[in-house]
Design an enzyme around this catalytic site. Sequence first.
Site, PDB file in Angstrom:
ATOM      1  N   HIS A 100      -6.709   4.063   7.937  1.00 36.67           N
ATOM      2  CA  HIS A 100      -6.229   5.440   7.820  1.00 36.67           C
ATOM      3  C   HIS A 100      -4.717   5.502   8.018  1.00 36.67           C
ATOM      4  O   HIS A 100      -4.094   6.506   7.644  1.00 36.67           O
ATOM      5  CB  HIS A 100      -6.965   6.370   8.797  1.00 36.67           C
ATOM      6  CG  HIS A 100      -6.694   6.134  10.253  1.00 36.67           C
ATOM      7  ND1 HIS A 100      -7.509   5.368  11.052  1.00 36.67           N
ATOM      8  CD2 HIS A 100      -5.707   6.571  11.062  1.00 36.67           C
ATOM      9  CE1 HIS A 100      -7.047   5.352  12.277  1.00 36.67           C
ATOM     10  NE2 HIS A 100      -5.938   6.081  12.321  1.00 36.67           N
ATOM     11  N   ASP A 107     -12.151   0.826   8.149  1.00 36.54           N
ATOM     12  CA  ASP A 107     -10.866   1.330   8.632  1.00 36.54           C
ATOM     13  C   ASP A 107      -9.910   0.166   8.871  1.00 36.54           C
ATOM     14  O   ASP A 107      -9.572  -0.158  10.011  1.00 36.54           O
ATOM     15  CB  ASP A 107     -11.047   2.146   9.916  1.00 36.54           C
ATOM     16  CG  ASP A 107      -9.844   3.038  10.203  1.00 36.54           C
ATOM     17  OD1 ASP A 107      -8.879   3.001   9.411  1.00 36.54           O
ATOM     18  OD2 ASP A 107      -9.863   3.759  11.217  1.00 36.54           O
ATOM     19  N   GLY A 122      -1.154   7.186  18.130  1.00 36.71           N
ATOM     20  CA  GLY A 122      -0.200   6.092  17.991  1.00 36.71           C
ATOM     21  C   GLY A 122      -0.805   4.735  18.263  1.00 36.71           C
ATOM     22  O   GLY A 122      -0.238   3.706  17.894  1.00 36.71           O
ATOM     23  N   SER A 141      -3.573   3.752  16.944  1.00 38.39           N
ATOM     24  CA  SER A 141      -4.330   3.367  15.751  1.00 38.39           C
ATOM     25  C   SER A 141      -3.893   2.011  15.213  1.00 38.39           C
ATOM     26  O   SER A 141      -2.697   1.748  15.062  1.00 38.39           O
ATOM     27  CB  SER A 141      -4.138   4.405  14.649  1.00 38.39           C
ATOM     28  OG  SER A 141      -4.981   5.504  14.838  1.00 38.39           O
ATOM     29  N   SER A 151      -9.628   2.315  15.742  1.00 40.02           N
ATOM     30  CA  SER A 151      -9.909   3.281  14.683  1.00 40.02           C
ATOM     31  C   SER A 151      -9.745   4.707  15.195  1.00 40.02           C
ATOM     32  O   SER A 151      -8.850   5.426  14.773  1.00 40.02           O
ATOM     33  CB  SER A 151     -11.324   3.063  14.145  1.00 40.02           C
ATOM     34  OG  SER A 151     -11.670   4.045  13.190  1.00 40.02           O
TER      35      SER A 151
END
Length: 371
Positions: A218, A248, A325, A327, A342
């Site tokens: 993402h 993801d 942040g 991720s 994720s």
Amino acid sequence: MTRRNATRKSRTRTVVTWTAVAAGTAGLVAGSLYVVRMPDQSGGRQATLAGRQAPNTPKRSAGTLAAKLADRLGTRTAGAYLDSSGRPVVTVTNPADAAMVRAAGAVPKTVQRSPATLKRITSALRQSTSGISGTGWAVDPATSRVTVWTDDSVTGARMAAVRRTARQMGPAIRMVRIPGRLSTFALGGDAIFGQGTRCSLGFNVKRGDQDFFLTAGHCGNVVRTWTADQQGAQALGTTVESSFPGDDFALVQSEEAGEGAVNLYNGQSQDITEAGEAVVGQRVSRSGSTTGLRSGTVTATDATVNYPEGTVSGAIQTTVCAEPGDSGGSLFSGSTALGLTSGGSGDCQSGGVTFFQPVTEPLEAFGAEVS
């Protein structure tokens, strides 16, 4: 490096290839991408994973053994986990498999419900609730039940629909309420920037003699050119492929080779020598650019989570906290790479639930290895 069996995951992936898609056109739901758009708080640290290395743990851990045995049994097991004393437990359906598990050094446990029955239940859940964001499910191998969770956004008719499905499954279902709202969390662990977004680097990898790194899909869907600083002066890499929802993960071609280590945010780094599968009950750590190093326990594998942006399946569920942040950041155990951050709910003040993309899948999909 441990590679995931390709037959374990057959769903269709949504793949964004940057040679065919212009930057910024992968439209996620506005405002729900859990990444950071704020001044860099990392002190200008470059995503090179420098620092003293912490001591490695033994490669053949109880978690690794349990995951390998479960992978070997395939459809004849409901999964594996570590019990309260740290012993690897593998669920089995027949005496021959029980003997094999015991001989390998793990504890066999006969399932209360067959793997086929559990698969039928999760398939029914996918059909009935996949359109309801804030929900998800995973098989609990210790109890041979399916845990179904809902977050605070699931109310009224949507909650009634989930409960109606759960009642139809009877005692095979356990309902759990998760505080907050599930959302994607938008180097091992270092900050990476692009298009006004901050995410975290997952793992540096190699494909042949070329250098890449992994991050969240993402993040990769909306950022093409990554830098190590918010001003964009230190080029880091270019997204070449990205997969979200469904999976993801994203593959970014690096400007230069990165270290095969994860930032521990204490002046040290953890060397990463292999990739493996997570197992329920395993102690794990996560590194991310917002909250640094955090630890917790794996509570489920092969989990399905319905974010507002779409459904991700095959995820690792943990008690590790994360915030915007983080991720794409690294999930690991000792020197073994396990996953990419994720999304989830909560924060690192009150605690929360975080889901991770297993790292073995993008490694297999891209023909890459941890560097």
